[in-house]
Design a protein around this motif. Structure first.
Motif, PDB file in Angstrom:
ATOM      1  N   VAL A 154       0.392 -26.723  11.474  1.00  0.00           N
ATOM      2  CA  VAL A 154       0.111 -26.140  12.786  1.00  0.00           C
ATOM      3  C   VAL A 154       0.434 -27.141  13.888  1.00  0.00           C
ATOM      4  N   LEU A 155       0.157 -28.413  13.644  1.00  0.00           N
ATOM      5  CA  LEU A 155       0.407 -29.431  14.669  1.00  0.00           C
ATOM      6  C   LEU A 155       1.900 -29.582  14.967  1.00  0.00           C
ATOM      7  N   PRO A 156       2.777 -29.767  13.966  1.00  0.00           N
ATOM      8  CA  PRO A 156       4.200 -29.854  14.300  1.00  0.00           C
ATOM      9  C   PRO A 156       4.775 -28.554  14.847  1.00  0.00           C
ATOM     10  N   ILE A 157       4.278 -27.404  14.360  1.00  0.00           N
ATOM     11  CA  ILE A 157       4.745 -26.126  14.903  1.00  0.00           C
ATOM     12  C   ILE A 157       4.446 -26.058  16.395  1.00  0.00           C
ATOM     13  N   ASN A 158       3.249 -26.458  16.774  1.00  0.00           N
ATOM     14  CA  ASN A 158       2.871 -26.401  18.174  1.00  0.00           C
ATOM     15  C   ASN A 158       3.615 -27.430  19.007  1.00  0.00           C
ATOM     16  N   ALA A 159       3.896 -28.584  18.429  1.00  0.00           N
ATOM     17  CA  ALA A 159       4.681 -29.573  19.163  1.00  0.00           C
ATOM     18  C   ALA A 159       6.092 -29.036  19.436  1.00  0.00           C
ATOM     19  N   LEU A 160       6.676 -28.359  18.441  1.00  0.00           N
ATOM     20  CA  LEU A 160       7.999 -27.763  18.630  1.00  0.00           C
ATOM     21  C   LEU A 160       7.959 -26.665  19.686  1.00  0.00           C
ATOM     22  N   VAL A 163      14.002 -31.510  22.160  1.00  0.00           N
ATOM     23  CA  VAL A 163      13.695 -32.455  21.083  1.00  0.00           C
ATOM     24  C   VAL A 163      12.838 -33.600  21.605  1.00  0.00           C
ATOM     25  N   TRP A 164      13.249 -34.201  22.732  1.00  0.00           N
ATOM     26  CA  TRP A 164      12.516 -35.344  23.268  1.00  0.00           C
ATOM     27  C   TRP A 164      11.144 -34.934  23.799  1.00  0.00           C
ATOM     28  N   LEU A 165      11.072 -33.763  24.396  1.00  0.00           N
ATOM     29  CA  LEU A 165       9.782 -33.265  24.864  1.00  0.00           C
ATOM     30  C   LEU A 165       8.844 -32.993  23.682  1.00  0.00           C
ATOM     31  N   THR A 166       9.408 -32.504  22.583  1.00  0.00           N
ATOM     32  CA  THR A 166       8.619 -32.251  21.377  1.00  0.00           C
ATOM     33  C   THR A 166       8.040 -33.547  20.834  1.00  0.00           C
ATOM     34  N   LEU A 167       8.881 -34.562  20.706  1.00  0.00           N
ATOM     35  CA  LEU A 167       8.427 -35.831  20.139  1.00  0.00           C
ATOM     36  C   LEU A 167       7.375 -36.493  21.030  1.00  0.00           C
ATOM     37  N   GLY A 168       7.586 -36.445  22.344  1.00  0.00           N
ATOM     38  CA  GLY A 168       6.626 -37.056  23.257  1.00  0.00           C
ATOM     39  C   GLY A 168       5.307 -36.312  23.285  1.00  0.00           C
ATOM     40  N   PHE A 169       5.363 -34.984  23.368  1.00  0.00           N
ATOM     41  CA  PHE A 169       4.136 -34.196  23.393  1.00  0.00           C
ATOM     42  C   PHE A 169       3.372 -34.342  22.081  1.00  0.00           C
ATOM     43  N   GLY A 170       4.102 -34.366  20.962  1.00  0.00           N
ATOM     44  CA  GLY A 170       3.451 -34.516  19.664  1.00  0.00           C
ATOM     45  C   GLY A 170       2.683 -35.817  19.563  1.00  0.00           C
ATOM     46  N   ALA A 171       3.290 -36.917  20.026  1.00  0.00           N
ATOM     47  CA  ALA A 171       2.622 -38.225  19.958  1.00  0.00           C
ATOM     48  C   ALA A 171       1.352 -38.242  20.811  1.00  0.00           C
ATOM     49  N   LEU A 172       1.441 -37.716  22.042  1.00  0.00           N
ATOM     50  CA  LEU A 172       0.268 -37.686  22.919  1.00  0.00           C
ATOM     51  C   LEU A 172      -0.832 -36.783  22.349  1.00  0.00           C
ATOM     52  N   LEU A 205      -6.191 -35.891  19.791  1.00  0.00           N
ATOM     53  CA  LEU A 205      -6.967 -35.178  18.780  1.00  0.00           C
ATOM     54  C   LEU A 205      -7.641 -36.139  17.811  1.00  0.00           C
ATOM     55  N   LEU A 206      -6.968 -37.209  17.437  1.00  0.00           N
ATOM     56  CA  LEU A 206      -7.597 -38.188  16.547  1.00  0.00           C
ATOM     57  C   LEU A 206      -8.788 -38.852  17.232  1.00  0.00           C
ATOM     58  N   THR A 207      -8.666 -39.100  18.532  1.00  0.00           N
ATOM     59  CA  THR A 207      -9.793 -39.684  19.270  1.00  0.00           C
ATOM     60  C   THR A 207     -10.978 -38.735  19.281  1.00  0.00           C
ATOM     61  N   THR A 208     -10.714 -37.446  19.563  1.00  0.00           N
ATOM     62  CA  THR A 208     -11.784 -36.452  19.575  1.00  0.00           C
ATOM     63  C   THR A 208     -12.389 -36.282  18.189  1.00  0.00           C
TER      64      THR A 208
END
Length: 475
Positions: free
Chosen positions: A105-111, A130-139, A144-147
């Protein structure tokens, strides 16, 4: 044993928090709106209704299992408890399927997010997606890991806040289309099925089966409310309530949004925007120039919302696997807030790799990863439904261990859906996509369980254990 060495989940939430987490599930309609309409036109509305009703059939059995095995997290935990006395590997395969079903679900949503942002901010520059996907996915993973680190209660209320920013605008944009008279029913009635559709052909029926399989990943996913059975303060009360409330929300949302898109945009725009982004033109049509920014805010919030649900669920599936030595036991360790944070980190790393694979080999299309992920979801639903029958054999119907019970005849309904998930839906998933590529990746990930399972089993033997009964153990 120190608190941060604990392997036991804490009972801290009620059915309301379980529902807050599950409110993200309706957002899962987004990856499939355009694709479904492009394949079966207006009939896609019927697919969603039928699939949510299927969810009610399956979740009735899951509610019984979650309250019969309240110490095991949801359907992956129940599946392991039922099957491990018969085959440890089958038990592990089901829970591994659940892990693989939720974490993409996480990579699908990043895409999806990359495509949405590119369509609004960089039209005509598809490479930017592609670049927006990679940047948004990292952020998104960092947030989410912090939460996630601070516990399930924090995750539940994070869901509630993000839900206001995502699900409400999603429903609001769709509602405006109806109120403003933009939904033209002729677009649905005159495009009810694609040209040349033949109900007497194998192609038609396998296509419908395939879409039902893909839809199950989305519209039956509210079973995630049962995943926290080991963390509800009163599972017997909380699990059924959370499931019914989440299912009702999905039964309304899926056909409502699909009909708004098809009825407003019609075949020409839907086919032009298929797979990727039909909601942006819907927002522009209802809200004018401000529709684009609102659509982006809605979609990005929605991506974070459902990704939080996915991370919470998949990390608990991995915890359940490791807790039974079906994966290395180190992945069952909880942090001081009672969260399987190691499992969450491993899941996030895998997901980011999946983004790269999707961009490279799937053309950046979310439905490609969705089809791969469906393979795992069909395994867990199939094995858990068959496990419902076995559970009824293991524990008598009137046993006090069964705190909440479905009707006696439900065993036959569970058997039916178990067989359908493991056979017809698996075939249909490949058929609807028109290629083996996506499903093949799904089967490869499922086979990746084998070395990890053998590692966990070796650790169990080294610990002098022949089985795990989910009593407290130490590292």
């Amino acid at each position: 044993m120190p608190e941060n060495e604990s392997l036991e989940l804490k009972r801290v939430i009620t059915w309301k928090e379980g529902l807050f987490i599950a409110t993200a599930v309706p957002v899962l309609v987004l990856p499939s709106i355009g694709f479904f309409a492009s394949v079966v036109a207006g009939f896609s509305i019927v697919i969603w209704i039928a699939n949510v009703l299927e969810g009610f059939f399956q979740c009735t059995g899951y509610a019984e299992l979650a309250t019969t095995y309240p110490y095991a997290p949801g359907i992956p935990g129940a599946c392991q408890e039922i099957w491990k006395s018969r085959s440890n590997f089958i038990a592990a395969l089901g829970a591994w399927g659940y892990w693989f079903a939720w974490n993409p679900v996480l990579p699908i949503n990043a895409l999806l997010a990359g495509w949405y942002m590119q369509s609004i901010w960089f039209p005509g520059q598809p490479d930017m997606a592609v670049w927006l996907t990679l940047g948004f996915g990292a952020l998104m993973y960092a947030f989410l890991l912090t939460t996630c680190y601070f516990g399930l209660m924090a995750g539940a209320y994070t869901q509630l806040a993000i839900m206001v920013l995502s699900l409400v605008p999603l429903l609001g944009i769709s509602a405006l289309a109806y109120i403003m008279g933009l939904v033209h029913w002729d677009n649905i009635a005159n495009w009810w099925l694609p040209e040349g559709w033949d109900w007497f052909s194998w192609d038609a029926w396998f296509t419908v089966l395939g879409l039902m399989a893909l839809a199950e990943w989305s519209s039956c996913a509210w079973e995630c409310a049962a995943t926290y059975s080991a963390e509800y303060t009163n599972p017997t009360r909380d699990v059924p309530r959370a499931l019914v409330a989440a299912g009702g929300l999905c039964l309304f949302t899926y056909p409502f949004v699909q009909a708004a898109c098809v009825g407003t945009l019609g075949p020409d725009i839907v086919l032009e925007e298929n797979i990727v982004n039909p909601l942006t033109p819907l927002a522009l049509g209802t809200l004018g120039d401000i529709g684009g920014p609102i659509a982006i805010m809605t979609m990005l919030s929605a991506m974070v919302l459902i990704s939080n649900t996915a991370l919470l669920g998949s990390s608990r599936a991995m915890y359940s696997l490791a807790r039974n030595y079906h994966l290395p036991i180190q992945l069952a360790k909880l942090n001081k807030h009672g969260i399987p944070f190691r499992a969450a980190i491993v899941t996030a790393i895998f997901d980011y790799i999946l983004i790269l694979v999707g961009v490279k080999y799937g053309g950046g299309l979310p439905v490609w990863i969705l089809s791969a992920s469906v393979v795992g979801y069909l395994f867990i639903n199939g094995l858990t439904n068959l496990g419902f029958y076995l559970s009824r054999k293991d524990i008598p119907y009137h046993s006090p261990q069964r705190k909440w019970k479905a009707p006696k005849f439900w065993v036959y309904i569970a058997l039916f859906w178990g067989i359908v998930n493991l056979t017809a839906y698996q075939i249909g998933n490949v058929w609807a996509m028109g290629t083996w590529t996506a499903a093949a990746m799904g089967y490869i990930v499922m086979l990746a369980l084998v070395p990890l399972y053998l590692w966990g089993q070796k650790q169990m033997r080294d610990a002098g254990l022949t089985h795990v009964d989910l009593k407290p153990i130490e590292l």
